[in-house]
Structure formats: C-alpha cells, structure tokens
Design a protein around this motif. Structure first.
Motif, mmCIF file in Angstrom:
data_model
loop_
_atom_site.group_PDB
_atom_site.id
_atom_site.type_symbol
_atom_site.label_atom_id
_atom_site.label_comp_id
_atom_site.label_asym_id
_atom_site.label_seq_id
_atom_site.Cartn_x
_atom_site.Cartn_y
_atom_site.Cartn_z
ATOM 1 N N CYS A 155 0.221 1.004 -6.265
ATOM 2 C CA CYS A 155 -1.028 0.407 -6.729
ATOM 3 C C CYS A 155 -1.403 0.990 -8.084
ATOM 4 O O CYS A 155 -1.516 2.214 -8.224
ATOM 5 C CB CYS A 155 -2.165 0.675 -5.746
ATOM 6 S SG CYS A 155 -2.037 -0.232 -4.192
ATOM 7 N N HIS A 214 -0.530 -4.369 -6.894
ATOM 8 C CA HIS A 214 0.547 -3.611 -6.280
ATOM 9 C C HIS A 214 1.845 -4.079 -6.921
ATOM 10 O O HIS A 214 2.195 -5.264 -6.834
ATOM 11 C CB HIS A 214 0.589 -3.836 -4.771
ATOM 12 C CG HIS A 214 1.497 -2.877 -4.072
ATOM 13 N ND1 HIS A 214 2.843 -3.095 -3.945
ATOM 14 C CD2 HIS A 214 1.241 -1.676 -3.500
ATOM 15 C CE1 HIS A 214 3.382 -2.070 -3.306
ATOM 16 N NE2 HIS A 214 2.431 -1.198 -3.031
ATOM 17 N N CYS A 243 -4.781 -2.544 -2.135
ATOM 18 C CA CYS A 243 -4.960 -1.383 -2.999
ATOM 19 C C CYS A 243 -6.392 -0.888 -2.949
ATOM 20 O O CYS A 243 -7.321 -1.678 -2.771
ATOM 21 C CB CYS A 243 -4.608 -1.749 -4.445
ATOM 22 S SG CYS A 243 -2.850 -2.033 -4.734
#
Length: 130
Positions: free
Chosen positions: A33, A52, A110
């Motif tokens: 992330c 990501h 994330c």
C-alpha cells in the motif's frame, strides 16, 4: 534503503490540473500500500488517495473522488496522482507514503491514516489560486 521521492508540484489556477509522481524503492513498492497525503500549515496530515501496487485497488477521500486518480507504474516503481479540476482547498504540501509494516492489502484494503504509514517522502507543494 527505504526511499520515497516526490515530484510534480506547482502553482495553478482553480480548474487546472497537476500530476504528482513518487518513486519508491523496491522493498516498499512491491505488492504494498502506497498513498498520497496532504497537509496545510497548522493542520493534520490527511489521506488523499491510496493504492495497492499488487492488486491495484484504490481508494480516495470523498472530496477528491471524480477529480483525482491514483495509479502506478511497476516498470518505474512509481505511483502517480493525477489531479484535475483543482480547487483552492486542494492546496498544501503533498506527501507520498508507504505502509512499511504492511498493515493493509487484505480484505479491508489499504489504511488511510498517516499513522499507519511508516515511510515518507520529502513533500511537494501544490498551490491552487482562485
């Protein structure tokens, strides 16, 4: 060596566009992330967009949805933030960050809070005038 290097800030009038770029060293870029945050003087660092690099999932703060696009280029170990229809409230210092503890990437996506990102770039200024 962990490294994040931003580029691409500048000054534009409202309604204009800017693209930010962030090179990340491979150890924190791959399958991880990464995100963009911004901060104004006296304010907290707030999440703008995260991605990501393995799955490609993205997320945005509400105020930038439909105007900003986060993307990544694996060949360059770089993430980008395309910012369109900029508004004065978008002004600030923009930072690139990486989730060094690899908290994110699972079913919950994330993280979007600065405290969850352990590596930071030096920041780049964005100024949007009326």
């Amino acid at each position: 060596q962990v490294q994040l290097v931003e580029s691409g800030g500048g000054s534009v009038q409202a309604g204009g566009s800017l693209t930010l770029a962030c090179f990340a060293s491979p150890d924190i870029y791959n399958d991880n992330c990464l995100g963009w945050f911004r901060q104004v003087p006296g304010g907290q660092r707030e999440g703008v967009a995260q991605i990501h690099t393995g799955g490609g999932t993205t997320q945005y703060r509400m105020s930038v949805r439909g105007r900003f696009t986060i993307s990544h280029d694996d060949a360059k170990n770089t993430i980008y933030l395309q910012m369109n229809r900029l508004e004065p409230d978008d002004s600030g210092t923009y930072y690139c960050a990486a989730d060094t503890e690899r908290i994110g990437g699972g079913v919950f996506g994330c993280p979007n809070k600065a405290v969850d990102f352990g590596a930071w770039g030096q920041g780049t200024q964005v100024a949007v005038s009326q």
